[in-house]
Write an enzyme that holds these catalytic residues in place. Structure first.
Site, mmCIF file in Angstrom:
data_model
loop_
_atom_site.group_PDB
_atom_site.id
_atom_site.type_symbol
_atom_site.label_atom_id
_atom_site.label_comp_id
_atom_site.label_asym_id
_atom_site.label_seq_id
_atom_site.Cartn_x
_atom_site.Cartn_y
_atom_site.Cartn_z
ATOM 1 N N TRP A 114 44.741 -157.517 -25.094
ATOM 2 C CA TRP A 114 44.678 -156.483 -24.067
ATOM 3 C C TRP A 114 43.969 -155.256 -24.579
ATOM 4 O O TRP A 114 43.966 -154.991 -25.759
ATOM 5 C CB TRP A 114 46.092 -156.116 -23.606
ATOM 6 C CG TRP A 114 46.778 -157.350 -23.129
ATOM 7 C CD1 TRP A 114 47.696 -158.088 -23.776
ATOM 8 C CD2 TRP A 114 46.493 -158.033 -21.916
ATOM 9 N NE1 TRP A 114 48.030 -159.194 -23.054
ATOM 10 C CE2 TRP A 114 47.296 -159.186 -21.889
ATOM 11 C CE3 TRP A 114 45.631 -157.805 -20.837
ATOM 12 C CZ2 TRP A 114 47.273 -160.096 -20.844
ATOM 13 C CZ3 TRP A 114 45.610 -158.701 -19.801
ATOM 14 C CH2 TRP A 114 46.432 -159.835 -19.802
ATOM 15 N N HIS A 158 35.452 -165.315 -31.806
ATOM 16 C CA HIS A 158 36.626 -164.811 -31.081
ATOM 17 C C HIS A 158 36.712 -163.294 -31.155
ATOM 18 O O HIS A 158 37.703 -162.699 -30.767
ATOM 19 C CB HIS A 158 37.909 -165.470 -31.595
ATOM 20 C CG HIS A 158 38.103 -166.843 -31.057
ATOM 21 N ND1 HIS A 158 39.102 -167.698 -31.470
ATOM 22 C CD2 HIS A 158 37.414 -167.513 -30.112
ATOM 23 C CE1 HIS A 158 39.029 -168.839 -30.813
ATOM 24 N NE2 HIS A 158 38.005 -168.749 -29.973
ATOM 25 N N HIS A 206 31.250 -175.183 -25.984
ATOM 26 C CA HIS A 206 31.946 -176.375 -25.493
ATOM 27 C C HIS A 206 30.983 -177.492 -25.115
ATOM 28 O O HIS A 206 31.322 -178.669 -25.191
ATOM 29 C CB HIS A 206 32.875 -176.008 -24.329
ATOM 30 C CG HIS A 206 34.218 -175.549 -24.809
ATOM 31 N ND1 HIS A 206 35.356 -175.646 -24.058
ATOM 32 C CD2 HIS A 206 34.590 -174.991 -25.985
ATOM 33 C CE1 HIS A 206 36.388 -175.184 -24.755
ATOM 34 N NE2 HIS A 206 35.929 -174.760 -25.920
ATOM 35 N N ARG A 222 31.013 -169.398 -24.799
ATOM 36 C CA ARG A 222 31.966 -170.507 -24.781
ATOM 37 C C ARG A 222 31.359 -171.741 -24.118
ATOM 38 O O ARG A 222 31.589 -172.868 -24.552
ATOM 39 C CB ARG A 222 33.259 -170.100 -24.073
ATOM 40 C CG ARG A 222 34.349 -171.138 -24.207
ATOM 41 C CD ARG A 222 35.746 -170.590 -23.989
ATOM 42 N NE ARG A 222 36.706 -171.400 -24.685
ATOM 43 C CZ ARG A 222 37.701 -172.078 -24.090
ATOM 44 N NH1 ARG A 222 37.854 -171.971 -22.789
ATOM 45 N NH2 ARG A 222 38.517 -172.821 -24.814
#
Ligand code: HEM
Ligand SMILES: CCN(CC)c1nc(N)c2ccccc2n1
Length: 290
Positions: A188, A172, A49, A45
């Site tokens: 989860w 993802h 980013h 990430r």
């Protein structure tokens, strides 16, 4: 704006493989982070980013200047939580002060993808730290509370087509959302520290229910405890995206091939490489019997 890669003649493949190995060994060592997910996902990430501020219309933003090191960029809400990834990288910067922040943060993302059993991603050095006043304004990173038209338009600014957009979002498969960072929650249970096409398989195979989460934000939840952001779910709402999701869900190799090329493209957006600039493909720790 023009950013020319500055090739450091004093540094060779071995120097960069040494940094790769240091990051990879640190990921392996610090395995308890974030409920034993580890640092891999957040390093991906950080690299994404650092690069996702790019704008093809004026060639501004992107990974070249290492502006993620400045508090202005860090204060963008979309970057909440990335301080942990930057802290992970601090000792590496101390040990290898000759590497630029842009090169380190993108190298770390490539290392994480490969060490989490993802595809080999080519990497080229040459990013140069730029002054704080070159930091792009906040607001260029994407907002999850949107649908397919927004997603297509967002990726177009990064010069990415539908296939590249779907492949990139496949990252993802790693990590999770954290209420305190983004106001989204979950998934989860699922062990999310290996790079696979699971994100696409879940999109197609789970039953999804759009509901408000405990922070009052809309997200899709499944009975098995998986979740999708609205921008994730957009990939099965749009017919052109859906076709690609199905291909990647049924052919992990096709996903890996597309991800390898568009992740490199993402990390190099905005940079002009001289023809003598080297391209590196790093060995994993396993391949070095380390
Ligand atoms: C429309 C585009 C995208 C949106 C709206 C989006 C949004 C988000 C959000 C809200 C989170 C949760 C952050 C947190 O709460 O800690 C997240 C996590 C993550 N994103 Fe994305 N993302 C997008 C595209 C991408 C791309 C292109 C990549 C990489 C190629 C990526 C890689 C990741 C990873 C690895 C995580 C997990 C981080 C962790 O576990 O700490 N995302 N994303
Ligand atoms: C494929 C299910 N997972 C990881 C087990 C997942 N799903 C997501 N939808 C997701 C969204 C943003 C960040 C991480 C994410 N992780």
């Amino acid at each position: 704006v023009v950013h020319i890669a500055a090739v450091n003649k004093d540094r060779s493949f071995d120097d960069y493989q040494r940094i790769y190995n240091t990051i990879a060994e640190k990921i392996r060592e610090e395995d308890e982070y974030d409920g034993y997910i580890g640092y891999g996902p957040i390093l991906v990430r950080l690299g994404w980013h650092s690069s996702g501020t790019y704008d093809k219309n004026d060639n501004t933003g992107g990974s070249y200047g290492g502006t993620m090191r400045f508090k202005l960029e860090q204060s963008d809400g979309a970057n909440n939580g990335l301080g942990n990834a930057r802290a992970f990288m601090e000792p590496i910067l101390k040990e290898f002060p000759w590497i630029s922040h842009g090169d380190l943060y993108t190298l770390g993302a490539v290392c994480a993808v490969q060490e989490l059993q993802g595809p080999k991603v080519k990497w080229r050095p040459g990013r140069v730290d730029m002054p704080e006043d070159t930091t792009p304004k906040n607001g260029r990173l994407p907002d999850a509370a949107n649908g397919a038209d927004y997603v297509r338009n967002f990726y177009a600014r990064l010069n990415m087509n539908d296939r590249e957009a779907v492949a990139l979002t496949g990252a993802h498969c790693l990590g999770r959302t954290h209420l305190k960072n983004s106001g989204f929650d979950g998934p989860w249970g699922a062990a999310s520290n290996s790079f696979t096409n699971e994100f696409f398989v879940n999109l197609l195979n789970e039953q999804w229910k759009l509901q408000k989460n405990k922070a009052g934000n809309m997200q899709y939840d499944s009975p098995k405890g998986y979740m999708m952001l609205e921008t994730d779910y957009a990939l099965v709402q749009d017919p052109a995206y859906l076709k690609i999701v199905k291909e990647f869900a049924n052919n992990e190799g096709a996903f890996f091939k597309e991800f390898a090329s568009c992740f490199q493209k993402l990390l190099e957006n905005g940079i002009d490489y001289p023809k003598d600039a080297p391209t590196y493909v790093f060995k994993t720790l396993d391949e070095q019997d380390l």
